[in-house]
Design an enzyme around this catalytic site. Structure first.
Site, PDB file in Angstrom:
ATOM      1  CD  GLU A 162      -4.844   7.447  13.142  1.00  0.00           C
ATOM      2  OE1 GLU A 162      -5.203   8.263  12.280  1.00  0.00           O
ATOM      3  OE2 GLU A 162      -3.937   6.605  12.948  1.00  0.00           O
ATOM      4  CD  GLU A 186      -7.638   0.525   9.494  1.00  0.00           C
ATOM      5  OE1 GLU A 186      -6.789   0.578   8.613  1.00  0.00           O
ATOM      6  OE2 GLU A 186      -8.032   1.517  10.126  1.00  0.00           O
ATOM      7  N   GLY A 243      -2.197   3.306   5.469  1.00  0.00           N
ATOM      8  CA  GLY A 243      -1.785   4.622   5.937  1.00  0.00           C
ATOM      9  C   GLY A 243      -0.381   4.959   5.449  1.00  0.00           C
ATOM     10  N   GLY A 244       0.614   4.700   6.291  1.00  0.00           N
ATOM     11  CA  GLY A 244       1.997   5.109   6.012  1.00  0.00           C
ATOM     12  C   GLY A 244       2.505   4.720   4.629  1.00  0.00           C
ATOM     13  CG  ASN A 269      -6.476   7.149   6.391  1.00  0.00           C
ATOM     14  OD1 ASN A 269      -6.630   8.356   6.192  1.00  0.00           O
ATOM     15  ND2 ASN A 269      -6.589   6.606   7.595  1.00  0.00           N
ATOM     16  CD1 TRP A 270      -2.372   9.358   1.280  1.00  0.00           C
ATOM     17  CD2 TRP A 270      -2.965  11.301   0.344  1.00  0.00           C
ATOM     18  NE1 TRP A 270      -2.104   9.273  -0.064  1.00  0.00           N
ATOM     19  CE2 TRP A 270      -2.461  10.454  -0.655  1.00  0.00           C
ATOM     20  CE3 TRP A 270      -3.404  12.577  -0.007  1.00  0.00           C
ATOM     21  CZ2 TRP A 270      -2.367  10.852  -1.991  1.00  0.00           C
ATOM     22  CZ3 TRP A 270      -3.319  12.972  -1.332  1.00  0.00           C
ATOM     23  CH2 TRP A 270      -2.803  12.122  -2.308  1.00  0.00           C
ATOM     24  CE  LYS A 271      -3.111   6.818   9.305  1.00  0.00           C
ATOM     25  NZ  LYS A 271      -2.821   6.054  10.491  1.00  0.00           N
ATOM     26  CG  HIS A 328      -8.935   5.573  11.265  1.00  0.00           C
ATOM     27  ND1 HIS A 328      -7.992   5.764  12.247  1.00  0.00           N
ATOM     28  CD2 HIS A 328      -8.301   4.956  10.232  1.00  0.00           C
ATOM     29  CE1 HIS A 328      -6.834   5.281  11.819  1.00  0.00           C
ATOM     30  NE2 HIS A 328      -6.988   4.780  10.603  1.00  0.00           N
ATOM     31  N   GLY A 330       0.104   1.875  12.085  1.00  0.00           N
ATOM     32  CA  GLY A 330       1.224   2.804  12.190  1.00  0.00           C
ATOM     33  C   GLY A 330       2.368   2.298  13.059  1.00  0.00           C
ATOM     34  CB  SER A 377       1.899  -2.252   9.686  1.00  0.00           C
ATOM     35  OG  SER A 377       1.973  -1.299  10.735  1.00  0.00           O
TER      36      SER A 377
HETATM   37  C1  PEP Z   1      -4.646   3.340   8.891  1.00  0.00           C
HETATM   38  O1  PEP Z   1      -4.413   4.426   9.384  1.00  0.00           O
HETATM   39  O2  PEP Z   1      -5.805   3.049   8.581  1.00  0.00           O
HETATM   40  C2  PEP Z   1      -3.533   2.413   8.704  1.00  0.00           C
HETATM   41  C3  PEP Z   1      -3.816   1.177   8.415  1.00  0.00           C
HETATM   42  O3  PEP Z   1      -2.275   2.935   8.858  1.00  0.00           O
HETATM   43  P1  PEP Z   1      -0.892   2.146   8.592  1.00  0.00           P
HETATM   44  O4  PEP Z   1      -0.996   1.494   7.257  1.00  0.00           O
HETATM   45  O5  PEP Z   1       0.158   3.217   8.633  1.00  0.00           O
HETATM   46  O6  PEP Z   1      -0.748   1.139   9.682  1.00  0.00           O
END
Ligand code: PEP
Length: 264
Positions: A106, A176, A243-244, A10-12, A104, A182, A222
């Site tokens: 966010e 999640e 994500g990251g 997930n590149w956001k 999500h 994040g 994470s």
């Molecule tokens: C996400 O945004 O779905 C996510 C899991 O981000 P991260 O891996 O950065 O925690």
């Protein structure tokens, strides 16, 4: 392995067309000689969908590019019309999108998406034969107040209201915990497994044991190359939403590689 693990990047709001091209070519070259027993998905911003589709199409004659599926990060619950800024499911289909991330945290926290809106989006996605990656998860305050199970129960029950068994089998759930997204703080494998097992039991209540045994539940929060194996070894964890650590091709590849090897 009853359920094929699914690893989704997930590149956001990151990566325009040229970064999408660099990342995707690099990832394809790394997975070329591999035969991972999992699905690999990339969710770029809307404006990079076309570039991602083009790179995957051009690489499709090479081995394993076909193993990468395209996801969108959101979709509208409406078909078309006066909805400024929205993107419809039929528009996504034009870019060979297979999956769509919905609910999500966010989107829930920053953009005010409710369980009812997410439910409408899941239904709209299924009408267009898109596969929702349906995100759920509790905040730290909810967990600390002892409300983990009630929060997940509401999100699952309301988010999936009116979804048929047939459509349910095309949905991936992403658990999640909001406090792990994040932040660099990952749920322990025991915390993650307990939550996944609970979510699977909810699906069993709603759809029966057979469906619950087939549904894939990803963990997100994470996930990194150094914790993927331990998390993916848990019996109810079927891949990850990342994500990251999915912004770098090498790190995403390492998660897919170690995670899929550890999946049981
Ligand atoms: C996400 O945004 O779905 C996510 C899991 O981000 P991260 O891996 O950065 O925690």
């Amino acid at each position: 392995m009853i359920r094929k693990p699914i690893f989704a990047a997930n590149w956001k709001m990151n990566k325009g067309a040229s970064e999408t091209e660099d990342f995707t070519k690099s990832l394809i070259s790394k997975i070329q000689s591999e035969n991972f027993p999992c699905e690999i998905v990339i969710a770029p911003p809307f404006t990079s969908l076309s570039k991602l589709a083009e790179i995957l199409h051009n690489a499709a004659s090479g081995q394993n590019a076909h193993a990468i599926q395209i996801a969108a990060q959101n979709c509208s619950q409406f078909d078309s019309g006066a909805y400024t800024g929205e993107i419809s499911v039929m528009m996504l289909r034009e870019f060979f999108v297979h999956y769509v991330i919905l609910g999500h945290s966010e989107r829930r926290a920053i953009f005010g998406e409710t369980d009812a809106m997410i439910n409408a989006k899941i239904k709209k996605a299924r009408e267009a034969n898109l596969k929702p990656i349906f995100c759920i998860g509790e905040t730290l305050a909810e967990r600390e107040a002892g409300n983990l199970e009630s929060v997940l129960r509401t999100q699952v029950t309301d988010g999936l209201a009116g979804i048929s068994e047939k459509d349910m089998l095309e949905i991936v759930i992403a658990y999640e915990p909001v406090w792990a997204i994040g932040t660099g703080v990952t749920a322990t494998s025991q915390q993650a497994q307990d939550a996944h097992q609970f979510v699977r039991s909810l699906i069993s209540e709603l759809y029966g044991k057979d469906v619950a045994g087939k549904i894939r539940i990803q963990y997100g929060g994470s996930v990194k190359p150094n914790n993927a194996a331990e998390l993916m070894a848990c019996p109810d964890i079927d891949g990850a939403l990342i994500g990251g650590a999915a912004l770098e091709a090498q790190s995403f590849f390492d998660i897919v590689s170690t995670g899929s090897a550890a999946s049981v």
